[in-house]
Design an enzyme around this catalytic site. Sequence first.
Site, PDB file in Angstrom:
ATOM      1  N   HIS A 378       0.790  -1.236   0.000  1.00  0.00           N
ATOM      2  CA  HIS A 378       0.000   0.000   0.000  1.00  0.00           C
ATOM      3  C   HIS A 378       0.817   1.279   0.000  1.00  0.00           C
ATOM      4  O   HIS A 378       0.236   2.364   0.016  1.00  0.00           O
ATOM      5  CB  HIS A 378      -0.935   0.030   1.214  1.00  0.00           C
ATOM      6  CG  HIS A 378      -2.147  -0.838   1.067  1.00  0.00           C
ATOM      7  ND1 HIS A 378      -3.309  -0.399   0.477  1.00  0.00           N
ATOM      8  CD2 HIS A 378      -2.378  -2.122   1.422  1.00  0.00           C
ATOM      9  CE1 HIS A 378      -4.202  -1.376   0.488  1.00  0.00           C
ATOM     10  NE2 HIS A 378      -3.662  -2.439   1.055  1.00  0.00           N
ATOM     11  N   ARG A 570      -6.087  12.061   5.373  1.00  0.00           N
ATOM     12  CA  ARG A 570      -5.207  12.130   6.524  1.00  0.00           C
ATOM     13  C   ARG A 570      -4.148  13.194   6.264  1.00  0.00           C
ATOM     14  O   ARG A 570      -3.729  13.395   5.125  1.00  0.00           O
ATOM     15  CB  ARG A 570      -4.544  10.761   6.768  1.00  0.00           C
ATOM     16  CG  ARG A 570      -5.507   9.732   7.340  1.00  0.00           C
ATOM     17  CD  ARG A 570      -6.010  10.130   8.713  1.00  0.00           C
ATOM     18  NE  ARG A 570      -4.924  10.147   9.668  1.00  0.00           N
ATOM     19  CZ  ARG A 570      -4.735   9.226  10.604  1.00  0.00           C
ATOM     20  NH1 ARG A 570      -5.581   8.230  10.728  1.00  0.00           N
ATOM     21  NH2 ARG A 570      -3.732   9.311  11.435  1.00  0.00           N
ATOM     22  N   LYS A 575       0.818  14.410   1.216  1.00  0.00           N
ATOM     23  CA  LYS A 575      -0.492  14.755   0.668  1.00  0.00           C
ATOM     24  C   LYS A 575      -0.616  16.267   0.416  1.00  0.00           C
ATOM     25  O   LYS A 575      -1.557  16.740  -0.189  1.00  0.00           O
ATOM     26  CB  LYS A 575      -1.604  14.255   1.590  1.00  0.00           C
ATOM     27  CG  LYS A 575      -1.652  12.716   1.675  1.00  0.00           C
ATOM     28  CD  LYS A 575      -2.749  12.240   2.600  1.00  0.00           C
ATOM     29  CE  LYS A 575      -2.744  10.735   2.808  1.00  0.00           C
ATOM     30  NZ  LYS A 575      -3.345   9.984   1.679  1.00  0.00           N
ATOM     31  N   THR A 664      -8.493   6.582  -2.766  1.00  0.00           N
ATOM     32  CA  THR A 664      -9.850   6.118  -3.083  1.00  0.00           C
ATOM     33  C   THR A 664     -10.854   7.246  -2.892  1.00  0.00           C
ATOM     34  O   THR A 664     -11.924   7.230  -3.491  1.00  0.00           O
ATOM     35  CB  THR A 664     -10.248   4.912  -2.207  1.00  0.00           C
ATOM     36  OG1 THR A 664      -9.867   5.180  -0.856  1.00  0.00           O
ATOM     37  CG2 THR A 664      -9.563   3.642  -2.680  1.00  0.00           C
ATOM     38  N   LYS A 668     -14.383   8.517  -5.022  1.00  0.00           N
ATOM     39  CA  LYS A 668     -15.677   8.837  -4.421  1.00  0.00           C
ATOM     40  C   LYS A 668     -16.165  10.206  -4.902  1.00  0.00           C
ATOM     41  O   LYS A 668     -17.338  10.380  -5.244  1.00  0.00           O
ATOM     42  CB  LYS A 668     -15.573   8.809  -2.886  1.00  0.00           C
ATOM     43  CG  LYS A 668     -15.342   7.408  -2.349  1.00  0.00           C
ATOM     44  CD  LYS A 668     -14.803   7.402  -0.925  1.00  0.00           C
ATOM     45  CE  LYS A 668     -14.262   6.011  -0.595  1.00  0.00           C
ATOM     46  NZ  LYS A 668     -13.430   5.978   0.607  1.00  0.00           N
TER      47      LYS A 668
END
Length: 829
Positions: A378, A570, A575, A664, A668
Amino acid sequence: MSKPLSDHERRKQISVRGLAGVENVTDLKQNFNRHLHFTLVKDRNVATRRDYYFALAHTVRDHLIGRWIRTQQHYYEKDPKRVYYISLEFYMGRSLQNTMVNLALENACDEATYQLGLDMEELEDMEEDAGLGNGGLGRLAACFLDSMASLGLAAYGYGIRYEFGIFNQKIVNGWQVEEADDWLRYGNPWEKARPEYMRPVHFYGRTEHQPGGVKWVDTQVVLALPYDTPIPGYRNNVVNTMRLWSAKAPCEFNLKDFNVGGYIQAVLDRNLAENISRVLYPNDNFFEGKELRLKQEYFVVSATLQDIIRRFKVSKFGSREIARTDFSKLPDKVAIQLNDTHPAMAIPELMRVLVDEEKLTWENAWDICVRTCAYTNHTVLPEALERWPVDLFAHLLPRHLEIVYEINRRHLEKVAAKYPGDNDRLCRMSLIEEGGQKRINMAHLCIVGSHAVNGVAQIHSDILKATIFKDFYEMEPHKFQNKTNGITPRRWLVMCNPGLAEVIAERIGEDFIRNLNQLRELLKFVNDEAFIRDVAKVKQENKLKFAVHLEEHYKVKINPNSMFDVQVKRIHEYKRQLLNCLHIITYYNRKVKMFDAAPGYHSAKMIIRLITAIGEVINNDPVVGDRLKVIFLENYRVTLAEKIIPAADLSEQISTAGTEASGTGNMKFMLNGALTIGTMDGANVEMAEEAGEENLFIFGMRVDDVDALDKRGYHAEEYYNRLPELKQAIDQIAGGFFSPKQPDLFKEIVNMLMHHDRFKVFADYEDYIKCQEKVNALYKNPKEWTKKVIYNIAGCGKFSSDRTIAQYAREIWGMEPTHEKLPAPDDKQ
């Protein structure tokens, strides 16, 4: 603007929610009242809203029980291959509405509660989230369970029943404060304890090498008590099981020295054993090498393998007689999927059981082990890879250390035979990392002990083969695969966005819920004025509803006509929430943003503080008014995602290329009618392929550009000196513009960005700002914006977890998905 329909009125219109037959509604009301009376021991005079929620939950659960028992009987009779998905995290959220959707009970329950004078949405709101996960990895496991049941696979999710899940996040004076998530306080109507299947798990002790084999002796025993939760497939009468283990001290725990003082202390010390399942570690993409965490990992693996082997040996339903003893058939009947390296101990534990207990030869046991296990990676971030100190292993699991050493010895023999004289390669490929403290590299153990290794998006799988697992790929290329992640369209469209699901169903029917590829048919409507209008209207209604929710729960007023620009994930430097912050500041300087952090991760807490500080300045600036608002939504979780995502216009997917394995949340947002601004990272690459790159806002460096910049050397000052708006924003953060009472508050963030930013925020700043200008321009043209939205929704088919799971089944597990329904419990068959 016309007042939106009440939820009761809207639900009545919606066909995808199942029909509310008269007998059905009457039955539900009777059962509701029966549960209120007999299960909860209340009458309508003293019942609370929570009692009504429990009565409804039990009523709905009743509809699962027959299907659950039938499904398990069916598996025992047919004896199919079973798949065991082992994960330290299952981020399930709430179960009531999802169960109603999958059983087609929603309209009937809504009508029944309405007739009883109750509001179903208020009752749904009483349910606690099952927050047994940190983020993507745990939520993926939950989506996979839904898809495995919906595809008729004999599947089991195995994990830990944490007493405390992911912490509740409060923001106090701009800072994150954590509170324990006591989600089981009022009980959990969806689980059933199974004490008859309790299993012993051993720790510590020592090994004895005897002529008859190796014995692991003088161990401490902790009992694993299973709790089963039903997992219903979508309208196919299949109900699978998620089994979560809870730690219990054995009765004789510490009671060797029996005097009164010793007895009391011994009983109190039972807590020590039971701490194993007390709390979820709140680390996402970060390895914390604590003994308790290794205990958790071995605990779930040991209990689960005992269950797997018991089930393999017993053939028919209800029979306890041992039927199967030929373990060479295990890989034909059992597939074990390891969700990251957290359950990697399954490999040495399976070897221990086969060799020490079942007395197989090492060679036979190893062949069985490799053919049974498969590993999903992952992340490529080095700080996230699990590397356990050998001395901790020796203390906690002495037999397993011996087994890992033997696996490594044989593995290195193979490597040496294939690459004679290449000592560097031997070092790189060893399961044991030498130098300083010796450590076990769990990813290497997983690769060597599995027949399949997969990444979770094409770009991620390619990076694995080219970088961190390059040596292993060169040696065994046949093991490496890709399985791009997906999301379940049941929860992430039908349940959370019924308005959009209905607008789609009116055009192309309802079958897309089972086969999301049918969304391609929406391309026929991309220029259809009525469809464009309907899609835009649903989005506006969702925004209005979310604005009301914000005002009620967060006391924030936002303009529902403004663009909802959302980044939910998160908090981690890769990110790049900081890149988003720099855009907000830049936009503010020219004249709506929405984010959870591991509590030990200091920079994450500082980033949250910066976001809240920027919000304090901008939201109170009268010049800006309601044209720009910055909101940090506290305690983001599955249930909040289900409210935010349908209301979002713009989805921020802005990680540095090559760092986000898949993502993911991106899928969405896409399915719910938001446009994406993002880098070519993770699944964004495939989203652009499916929807057309021109229908996403792609910016920034590609992986090759990042590599080239690494070779040249990234110097943040160059960008700082060259870009006046960037310099201004950084100077404002550094100079206390956003923290006038503590001018130095954000010095370390600035220092990080200027001098040791691994994720190169400044390198993508200029392109990001330009890209945001394109976003603003298009948003002013609602019709063209909505056309792009339709292209995106139409391109979502690939991102169903049904497609992902069908690929795992056929290409890794050797199983065939089916859309056949099982007979319903009331069918006389």
